[in-house]
Design a protein around this motif. Structure first.
Motif, mmCIF file in Angstrom:
data_model
loop_
_atom_site.group_PDB
_atom_site.id
_atom_site.type_symbol
_atom_site.label_atom_id
_atom_site.label_comp_id
_atom_site.label_asym_id
_atom_site.label_seq_id
_atom_site.Cartn_x
_atom_site.Cartn_y
_atom_site.Cartn_z
ATOM 1 N N LYS B 40 8.658 -10.732 -1.695
ATOM 2 C CA LYS B 40 8.687 -11.282 -3.304
ATOM 3 C C LYS B 40 7.812 -11.385 -3.835
ATOM 4 C CE LYS B 40 11.937 -14.009 -0.712
ATOM 5 N NZ LYS B 40 12.306 -16.055 -0.588
ATOM 6 N N LYS B 41 6.713 -10.570 -3.995
ATOM 7 C CA LYS B 41 6.457 -10.272 -5.092
ATOM 8 C C LYS B 41 5.967 -8.944 -5.775
ATOM 9 C CE LYS B 41 3.271 -13.671 -4.891
ATOM 10 N NZ LYS B 41 3.515 -14.916 -5.577
ATOM 11 N N PRO B 42 5.803 -8.530 -7.270
ATOM 12 C CA PRO B 42 5.980 -7.437 -7.878
ATOM 13 C C PRO B 42 4.781 -6.610 -7.359
ATOM 14 C CG PRO B 42 4.955 -8.520 -9.238
ATOM 15 C CD PRO B 42 4.830 -9.619 -8.353
ATOM 16 N N PRO B 43 5.199 -4.541 -7.388
ATOM 17 C CA PRO B 43 4.827 -4.012 -6.266
ATOM 18 C C PRO B 43 3.848 -3.863 -7.871
ATOM 19 C CG PRO B 43 6.435 -2.981 -7.453
ATOM 20 C CD PRO B 43 6.865 -4.463 -7.937
ATOM 21 N N GLU B 44 1.854 -3.412 -6.544
ATOM 22 C CA GLU B 44 0.906 -3.592 -6.703
ATOM 23 C C GLU B 44 0.063 -2.291 -6.945
ATOM 24 O OE1 GLU B 44 -0.885 -7.734 -5.049
ATOM 25 O OE2 GLU B 44 -1.880 -6.248 -4.688
ATOM 26 N N LEU B 45 0.101 -1.640 -7.949
ATOM 27 C CA LEU B 45 -0.842 -0.076 -7.959
ATOM 28 C C LEU B 45 -1.586 -0.074 -6.639
ATOM 29 C CD1 LEU B 45 0.111 2.982 -9.563
ATOM 30 C CD2 LEU B 45 -1.642 2.018 -11.154
ATOM 31 N N MET B 46 -1.663 1.222 -6.287
ATOM 32 C CA MET B 46 -3.203 2.043 -5.792
ATOM 33 C C MET B 46 -3.943 2.937 -5.700
ATOM 34 S SD MET B 46 -1.362 1.091 -1.818
ATOM 35 C CE MET B 46 -3.157 1.327 -0.908
ATOM 36 N N PHE B 47 -3.122 3.878 -6.116
ATOM 37 C CA PHE B 47 -3.422 5.058 -6.614
ATOM 38 C C PHE B 47 -2.719 5.940 -7.343
ATOM 39 C CE2 PHE B 47 -6.873 4.774 -3.381
ATOM 40 C CZ PHE B 47 -6.203 4.527 -2.720
ATOM 41 N N PRO B 61 -9.742 -0.084 -0.669
ATOM 42 C CA PRO B 61 -10.445 -0.219 0.133
ATOM 43 C C PRO B 61 -10.333 1.546 1.089
ATOM 44 C CG PRO B 61 -9.537 -2.198 0.456
ATOM 45 C CD PRO B 61 -9.002 -1.226 -0.997
ATOM 46 N N SER B 62 -11.458 1.839 1.265
ATOM 47 C CA SER B 62 -11.749 3.320 1.552
ATOM 48 C C SER B 62 -10.317 3.717 3.096
ATOM 49 C CB SER B 62 -13.215 3.684 2.032
ATOM 50 O OG SER B 62 -14.143 2.796 3.840
ATOM 51 N N ARG B 63 -10.555 2.614 3.253
ATOM 52 C CA ARG B 63 -9.292 2.662 5.012
ATOM 53 C C ARG B 63 -7.575 3.576 4.960
ATOM 54 N NH1 ARG B 63 -9.641 -3.025 4.523
ATOM 55 N NH2 ARG B 63 -8.540 -4.225 3.846
ATOM 56 N N PHE B 64 -7.773 2.926 3.147
ATOM 57 C CA PHE B 64 -6.598 3.619 2.403
ATOM 58 C C PHE B 64 -6.785 4.651 1.867
ATOM 59 C CE2 PHE B 64 -3.442 0.240 2.999
ATOM 60 C CZ PHE B 64 -4.025 -0.783 3.663
ATOM 61 N N HIS B 77 -2.818 8.328 4.092
ATOM 62 C CA HIS B 77 -3.315 8.307 5.199
ATOM 63 C C HIS B 77 -4.394 6.823 5.321
ATOM 64 C CE1 HIS B 77 -2.678 12.405 5.741
ATOM 65 N NE2 HIS B 77 -3.489 12.290 4.630
ATOM 66 N N LEU B 78 -3.988 6.432 7.041
ATOM 67 C CA LEU B 78 -4.307 4.936 7.007
ATOM 68 C C LEU B 78 -5.670 4.753 8.115
ATOM 69 C CD1 LEU B 78 -0.902 3.671 7.292
ATOM 70 C CD2 LEU B 78 -2.008 3.535 4.767
#
Lengths: 112, 115
Positions: B40-47, B61-64, B77-78
């Motif tokens: 129920k939240k808007p999308p948040e940009l990652m990359f 975070p570098s885990r992504f 990659h996760l």
């Protein structure tokens, strides 16, 4: 940064009623996009607006790019149960950046 | 055809696992995006990738770890994720990135649950 204020946050209406929702900003936007998102799915583009004053329809949906470039509205006429979902406005702010800014969404429920 | 295809639709992974999310588009778009969305939240940009090069990393975070093997494909990659990383991950594409008039198309998303 630039923000979009979307209202109302939620709506519960009777089938057949018309619906209106809007987004406003304190700064200028260059494009306005309206998306609908069903539970568990990605946002689907409904209408894209590129020019101030532009009024565009897509079936029962009509959206307008405000003349001040700081607002946009989406109208749904004669609502049906499948209109249920979350509607997001989104836009590209000034500065020619490709980053899309989202409103907080309007949750629409339609009672048959 | 305005289709962005994401796989898998659902993924459950442990905190020590390594997995990948995949995205594909054949619209000739040169910009591709990863977003994270909570309920129920808007999308948040990652990359953002533009012409196969990483243009924006929103302090993720570098885990992504994103990867763009070619103009049609985008991977995420996760590794060593946390339960709070559980969310809907959305891939998107558009004709260009540095152009405010372009339209962004989203895939159906990959539901990630970290246990």
């Amino acid at each position: 940064g630039q923000q979009l204020n979307q209202s109302p946050q939620s709506m519960f209406i009777q089938e057949g009623e018309d619906v209106s929702m809007n987004c406003t900003s304190s700064s200028i936007f260059n494009t306005w996009l309206w998306y609908k998102q069903d539970p568990g799915e990605g946002p689907v583009l409904l209408i894209a607006l590129y020019k101030a004053g532009e009024l565009t329809s897509n079936g029962r949906l009509t959206a307008q790019f405000g003349i001040t470039r700081k607002d946009s509205f989406l109208n749904i006429s004669a609502s049906i149960p499948s209109d249920v979902g979350i509607y997001f406005c989104a836009g590209h702010g000034s500065g020619n950046t490709g980053k899309l800014i989202f409103g907080q969404g309007t949750t629409l429920q339609v009672k048959p | 055809d305005t289709e962005v295809t994401q796989t898998p639709k659902h993924l459950v992974m442990g905190m020590t696992n390594k997995k990948s999310l995949k995205c594909e588009q054949h619209m000739g778009h040169r910009a591709m995006y990863w977003y994270k969305q909570k309920a129920k939240k808007p999308p948040e940009l990652m990359f953002v990738y533009s012409y196969e090069k990483l243009s924006i990393n929103e302090s993720v975070p570098s885990r992504f770890s994103p990867e763009c093997p070619n103009s049609s494909l985008l991977n995420l990659h996760l590794h060593a994720l946390q339960p709070e990383d559980s969310a809907l991950y959305l891939c998107a594409s558009s004709q260009e990135f540095v152009f405010s008039g372009n339209t962004i198309y989203f895939g159906e998303g990959s539901w990630l649950t970290v246990v």
